[in-house]
Design a protein around this motif. Structure first.
Motif, PDB file in Angstrom:
ATOM      1  N   ILE A  39      11.097 -15.486   1.267  1.00 16.54           N
ATOM      2  CA  ILE A  39      10.311 -16.433   0.542  1.00 16.54           C
ATOM      3  C   ILE A  39       9.953 -16.337  -0.799  1.00 16.54           C
ATOM      4  CG2 ILE A  39       8.692 -17.177   2.698  1.00 16.54           C
ATOM      5  CD1 ILE A  39       7.214 -14.839   1.809  1.00 16.54           C
ATOM      6  N   ASN A  40       9.658 -17.373  -1.611  1.00 18.07           N
ATOM      7  CA  ASN A  40       9.337 -17.302  -3.019  1.00 18.07           C
ATOM      8  C   ASN A  40       7.832 -16.811  -3.517  1.00 18.07           C
ATOM      9  OD1 ASN A  40       9.178 -17.747  -5.800  1.00 18.07           O
ATOM     10  ND2 ASN A  40       9.720 -19.553  -5.868  1.00 18.07           N
ATOM     11  N   LEU A  41       7.695 -15.619  -3.914  1.00 17.17           N
ATOM     12  CA  LEU A  41       6.363 -15.093  -4.130  1.00 17.17           C
ATOM     13  C   LEU A  41       5.603 -16.031  -5.202  1.00 17.17           C
ATOM     14  CD1 LEU A  41       7.085 -11.270  -4.145  1.00 17.17           C
ATOM     15  CD2 LEU A  41       6.451 -12.861  -2.409  1.00 17.17           C
ATOM     16  N   LEU A  42       6.233 -16.776  -5.816  1.00 14.36           N
ATOM     17  CA  LEU A  42       5.514 -17.622  -6.694  1.00 14.36           C
ATOM     18  C   LEU A  42       4.759 -18.943  -6.245  1.00 14.36           C
ATOM     19  CD1 LEU A  42       7.684 -17.147 -10.015  1.00 14.36           C
ATOM     20  CD2 LEU A  42       5.520 -15.946  -9.373  1.00 14.36           C
ATOM     21  N   ASP A  43       5.309 -19.130  -4.799  1.00 15.80           N
ATOM     22  CA  ASP A  43       4.887 -20.346  -4.325  1.00 15.80           C
ATOM     23  C   ASP A  43       3.193 -20.476  -4.219  1.00 15.80           C
ATOM     24  OD1 ASP A  43       6.277 -22.459  -2.330  1.00 15.80           O
ATOM     25  OD2 ASP A  43       4.199 -22.241  -1.769  1.00 15.80           O
ATOM     26  N   LYS A  44       2.729 -21.581  -4.513  1.00 17.88           N
ATOM     27  CA  LYS A  44       1.265 -21.903  -4.416  1.00 17.88           C
ATOM     28  C   LYS A  44       0.638 -21.228  -3.200  1.00 17.88           C
ATOM     29  CE  LYS A  44       0.581 -25.891  -7.254  1.00 17.88           C
ATOM     30  NZ  LYS A  44       0.837 -27.326  -7.018  1.00 17.88           N
ATOM     31  N   LYS A  45       1.275 -21.353  -2.105  1.00 10.47           N
ATOM     32  CA  LYS A  45       0.900 -21.231  -0.639  1.00 10.47           C
ATOM     33  C   LYS A  45       0.890 -19.623  -0.362  1.00 10.47           C
ATOM     34  CE  LYS A  45       1.276 -25.681   1.656  1.00 10.47           C
ATOM     35  NZ  LYS A  45       2.637 -26.367   1.971  1.00 10.47           N
ATOM     36  N   ILE A  46       1.486 -18.852  -1.008  1.00 11.50           N
ATOM     37  CA  ILE A  46       1.464 -17.421  -0.821  1.00 11.50           C
ATOM     38  C   ILE A  46       0.044 -16.852  -0.895  1.00 11.50           C
ATOM     39  CG2 ILE A  46       1.901 -15.122  -1.987  1.00 11.50           C
ATOM     40  CD1 ILE A  46       4.480 -16.414  -0.719  1.00 11.50           C
ATOM     41  N   ASP A  47      -0.333 -16.235   0.020  1.00 10.41           N
ATOM     42  CA  ASP A  47      -1.444 -15.340   0.162  1.00 10.41           C
ATOM     43  C   ASP A  47      -1.340 -14.265  -0.698  1.00 10.41           C
ATOM     44  OD1 ASP A  47      -3.893 -13.979   0.685  1.00 10.41           O
ATOM     45  OD2 ASP A  47      -3.705 -13.939   2.737  1.00 10.41           O
ATOM     46  N   VAL A  48      -2.025 -14.249  -1.931  1.00 15.46           N
ATOM     47  CA  VAL A  48      -1.668 -13.067  -2.752  1.00 15.46           C
ATOM     48  C   VAL A  48      -2.593 -11.493  -2.277  1.00 15.46           C
ATOM     49  CG1 VAL A  48      -1.305 -14.388  -4.869  1.00 15.46           C
ATOM     50  CG2 VAL A  48      -3.781 -13.604  -4.174  1.00 15.46           C
ATOM     51  N   VAL A  49      -3.570 -11.880  -1.447  1.00 19.53           N
ATOM     52  CA  VAL A  49      -4.066 -10.861  -1.178  1.00 19.53           C
ATOM     53  C   VAL A  49      -3.264  -9.967  -0.019  1.00 19.53           C
ATOM     54  CG1 VAL A  49      -6.246  -9.877   0.479  1.00 19.53           C
ATOM     55  CG2 VAL A  49      -6.662 -11.518  -1.465  1.00 19.53           C
ATOM     56  N   ALA A  50      -2.865 -10.716   0.866  1.00 17.51           N
ATOM     57  CA  ALA A  50      -1.803 -10.005   1.814  1.00 17.51           C
ATOM     58  C   ALA A  50      -0.696  -9.670   1.124  1.00 17.51           C
ATOM     59  CB  ALA A  50      -1.536 -11.221   2.971  1.00 17.51           C
ATOM     60  N   LEU A  51      -0.118 -10.508   0.113  1.00 18.02           N
ATOM     61  CA  LEU A  51       1.115  -9.915  -0.684  1.00 18.02           C
ATOM     62  C   LEU A  51       0.824  -8.502  -1.313  1.00 18.02           C
ATOM     63  CD1 LEU A  51       3.959 -10.290  -2.327  1.00 18.02           C
ATOM     64  CD2 LEU A  51       2.297 -11.634  -3.900  1.00 18.02           C
ATOM     65  N   ARG A  52      -0.474  -8.367  -1.840  1.00 15.57           N
ATOM     66  CA  ARG A  52      -0.669  -7.037  -2.860  1.00 15.57           C
ATOM     67  C   ARG A  52      -0.770  -5.821  -1.812  1.00 15.57           C
ATOM     68  NH1 ARG A  52      -4.839 -10.211  -6.294  1.00 15.57           N
ATOM     69  NH2 ARG A  52      -3.467 -11.120  -7.712  1.00 15.57           N
ATOM     70  N   LYS A  53      -1.072  -6.281  -0.581  1.00 20.08           N
ATOM     71  CA  LYS A  53      -0.842  -5.075   0.578  1.00 20.08           C
ATOM     72  C   LYS A  53       0.305  -4.576   0.811  1.00 20.08           C
ATOM     73  CE  LYS A  53      -5.297  -6.141   2.567  1.00 20.08           C
ATOM     74  NZ  LYS A  53      -6.012  -7.432   2.812  1.00 20.08           N
ATOM     75  N   GLU A  54       1.379  -5.670   0.846  1.00 22.40           N
ATOM     76  CA  GLU A  54       2.847  -5.228   1.096  1.00 22.40           C
ATOM     77  C   GLU A  54       3.295  -4.468  -0.375  1.00 22.40           C
ATOM     78  OE1 GLU A  54       5.177  -7.680   3.071  1.00 22.40           O
ATOM     79  OE2 GLU A  54       3.797  -8.212   4.567  1.00 22.40           O
ATOM     80  N   ILE A  55       2.933  -5.181  -1.586  1.00 27.19           N
ATOM     81  CA  ILE A  55       3.698  -4.502  -2.817  1.00 27.19           C
ATOM     82  C   ILE A  55       2.341  -4.166  -3.674  1.00 27.19           C
ATOM     83  CG2 ILE A  55       4.889  -5.631  -4.914  1.00 27.19           C
ATOM     84  CD1 ILE A  55       5.985  -7.813  -3.084  1.00 27.19           C
ATOM     85  N   GLY A  56       2.317  -2.729  -3.608  1.00 29.04           N
ATOM     86  CA  GLY A  56       1.192  -2.201  -4.228  1.00 29.04           C
ATOM     87  C   GLY A  56       1.743  -1.948  -5.744  1.00 29.04           C
ATOM     88  N   MET A  57       0.692  -1.505  -6.310  1.00 27.54           N
ATOM     89  CA  MET A  57       0.795  -1.139  -7.795  1.00 27.54           C
ATOM     90  C   MET A  57      -0.014  -0.106  -8.307  1.00 27.54           C
ATOM     91  SD  MET A  57       0.643  -4.035 -10.736  1.00 27.54           S
ATOM     92  CE  MET A  57       1.360  -3.819 -12.047  1.00 27.54           C
ATOM     93  N   VAL A  58       0.578   0.884  -9.306  1.00 32.44           N
ATOM     94  CA  VAL A  58       0.019   2.048  -9.759  1.00 32.44           C
ATOM     95  C   VAL A  58       0.001   1.722 -11.436  1.00 32.44           C
ATOM     96  CG1 VAL A  58       0.053   4.348 -10.399  1.00 32.44           C
ATOM     97  CG2 VAL A  58       0.913   3.377  -8.154  1.00 32.44           C
ATOM     98  N   PHE A  59      -1.149   1.802 -12.150  1.00 30.75           N
ATOM     99  CA  PHE A  59      -1.530   1.676 -13.394  1.00 30.75           C
ATOM    100  C   PHE A  59      -1.151   2.717 -14.399  1.00 30.75           C
ATOM    101  CE2 PHE A  59      -3.647  -1.271 -10.722  1.00 30.75           C
ATOM    102  CZ  PHE A  59      -3.432  -2.492 -11.606  1.00 30.75           C
TER     103      PHE A  59
END
Lengths: 320, 267
Positions: free
Chosen positions: B87-107
């Motif tokens: 799926i295209n992650l830039l799609d409007k219908k993407i649930d960003v909250v669910a997305l960030r649980k699968e793709i984590g980030m460290v600053f």
């Protein structure tokens, strides 16, 4: 070269004097290139404020304890007595409990009204609608701060008192009306201080929260509010200090009955309203006059307690 | 998975088995600033992809676009495709909250919450609605173990996370990001605020983590990229100049620009 504390190795040497401090003398003390002029000016300003605070405290204490030392009132009876009847010649009684109770009840109820609404609008302004909040809500809050308390009193008198009268019966005057008026009065104080507190939460914690899959609301109540909590409490306590000292608006809607009220919608009185109402009718040195000073002393002590509380809260807020 | 997806989105077959995220012709704009220009780049499964390049070349922006952290910046606009799990992650219908649980980030700067070490790692679990003391304890311990921090902090889990050293804080942040078992971990200059010893520990940690997650690391440190990355992409002025296996990139770069940057002639 080892230089001992308080000594200088340059003292007894013939060296280039350009970089060495001149000895302080009468002539150079106030010279144009000395720092002392500015220091003295600032010191005078600071001491004026300290002197003002200390003399107010001292004066109020001396006046306030006269009723106990000179007029022979019992301090315990003064604080716990529920009858305030200074006009009676045989059985004059000075029980301040109804006013202490009134002040505390109005303050706490006002805080209960102002804290959730104030913190809520601060969150809205800083976290949810940033641009709109800054453009619209901030000026509205500033205007609310600037409205004179007599205007709040008038609105309370013409809107809130009749509303309570029609909803709950009675006269409408009482602690409920006073708490609503004061609650609205301290709302902008609480809101703007809370907004500052929330703004000072570092953005990196929000970023961390979002990156861990938090929703906006989870970020607000799990990260932002806990991080800002000590400052938020300070905001509420500062609002309470303002509520505790408010006299005019309260006086207009509380009904000014010198009794312990049985409900929130019965006329009552607070420390401040008693002082403003009665002080003009007394003579210097009379027992009533001294008793009113004692009420003032209670107010001052409470203010100090609020300030100590604020300092304690903000100290606890600094994280190690 | 990303539960909010609706049926009218096409699910194409992944082009290559071992690519977990495939970025196609991505453009990112900040108001008038064209920060990322036509970038196409794969991120491979169970490997470390290093993104190198001079400051302001769009590599951090690129990284933040993958888990939609750029959504938080007003005026940021993305075009193109970031294909992940079909799926295209830039799609409007993407649930960003669910997305960030699968793709984590460290600053870049370690950013533990001002809470205890335990609470820091329990936080994302609470966000995800995971409850139960036993379960939380297990995951916290496992995450700390994975982040090679367990031995150092196991006796003081209830102490403030801010009492840890900078390097420990950063490993705590990695442990925290691992708590939800993400498939991809994005790291934005994770060692640039740390001393060499702490940096080396983080590098070892990243190498051990690549068995379980796919990693994308932005770094300014060329040696670091050479040491840890399997693939490297060189960003310059918003474009990817070169992408290749690290071993090839650092020995036989195709482009002059890459060679100049790797050899420290600019940047």
């Amino acid at each position: 070269m080892i230089v001992k504390n308080g000594e200088s190795s340059l003292d007894h040497k013939t060296v280039n004097r350009r970089l060495i401090k001149e000895n302080v003398s009468y002539r150079t003390f106030l010279s144009r290139n000395s720092e002392n002029r500015g220091k003295i000016l600032i010191f005078i300003c600071a001491s004026l404020i300290m002197a003002a605070t200390m003399s107010i405290t001292l004066f109020l204490t001396l006046q306030g304890i006269r009723s106990f030392t000179v007029d022979g009132l019992n301090p315990i009876k003064f604080l716990t007595g529920i009858h305030w009847n200074p006009e009676s010649h045989q059985h004059a009684s000075y029980g301040a409990l109804p006013f202490i109770f009134g002040s505390f009840t109005v303050t706490i109820l006002a805080a209960l009204i102002a804290a959730p609404i104030g913190i809520g609008s601060a969150l809205f302004m800083t976290e949810i609608a940033k641009t709109w909040g800054q453009k619209m809500l901030q000026p509205v809050i500033e205007i609310l701060v600037g409205i004179p308390s007599v205007v709040y009193g008038l609105i309370g008198l013409s809107v809130i008192v009749p509303f309570i009268r029609s909803q709950f019966g009675g006269l409408g005057f009482g602690m409920l009306a006073a708490a609503i008026v004061v609650g609205i009065m301290i709302l902008p104080t609480v809101a703007s201080l809370a907004a500052d507190a929330i703004k000072s939460v570092p953005d990196e914690w929000r970023q961390a929260s979002y990156a861990l899959g938090a929703t906006k609301w989870q970020t607000i109540y799990k990260v932002v509010i806990p991080a800002a909590l000590p400052s938020l409490l300070t905001a509420v306590v500062l609002g309470m200090a303002r509520a505790f000292g408010e006299a005019l608006a309260v006086q207009m809607v509380i009904g000014n009955a010198k009794v312990l009220p049985h409900s929130l919608i019965e006329p009552a009185a607070t420390l401040t309203t008693m002082i403003t109402l009665s002080m003009g009718h007394t003579t210097d040195g009379s027992v009533l006059n001294d008793a009113l000073w004692s009420l003032g002393l209670i107010l001052l002590i409470m203010t100090y307690i609020f300030i100590i509380l604020i300092r304690f809260l903000s100290k606890r807020g600094r994280l190690s | 998975m990303l539960t909010q997806l609706k049926e009218n989105i096409v699910y194409p077959e992944p082009k290559k088995q071992n690519i977990i995220i495939e970025v196609n012709e991505l453009n990112v704009y900040y108001k008038n600033n064209h920060a990322v220009k036509n970038v196409s780049l794969p991120i491979r499964e169970r490997s470390i992809t290093a993104l190198i390049g001079p400051s302001g070349c769009g590599k951090s922006t690129f990284l933040r676009t993958i888990n939609r952290m750029n959504d938080l910046i007003p005026g940021a606009k993305c075009q193109g495709e970031i294909m992940y799990d079909g799926i295209n992650l830039l799609d409007k219908k993407i649930d960003v909250v669910a997305l960030r649980k699968e793709i984590g980030m460290v600053f870049q700067k370690p950013n533990p919450f001002p809470k205890s070490i335990y609470e820091n790692i329990a936080m994302p679990l609470k966000f995800a609605g995971i409850r139960g003391k036993k379960r939380l304890n297990d995951i916290v311990e496992e995450s700390l173990y994975q982040a090679a921090l367990l031995d150092e902090v196991k006796d003081r889990l209830s102490q403030s996370a801010l009492s840890l050293s900078g390097g420990q804080q950063q490993r705590l942040c990695i442990a925290r990001a691992l708590a939800l078992k993400p498939k991809v971990l994005l790291l934005d200059e994770p060692t640039s605020a740390l001393d060499p010893v702490s940096s080396a520990k983080i590098e070892d940690l990243l190498l051990s983590l690549k068995k379980q997650v796919s990693l994308a690391v932005v770094t300014h440190n060329m040696q670091q990229a050479a040491r840890i990355a399997d693939q490297t992409a060189f960003f310059y002025e918003g474009e990817v100049v070169e992408y290749n296996d690290t071993s090839i990139m650092f020995t036989k770069p195709v482009y002059k620009k890459t060679e100049d940057y790797i050899n420290g002639r600019f940047g």
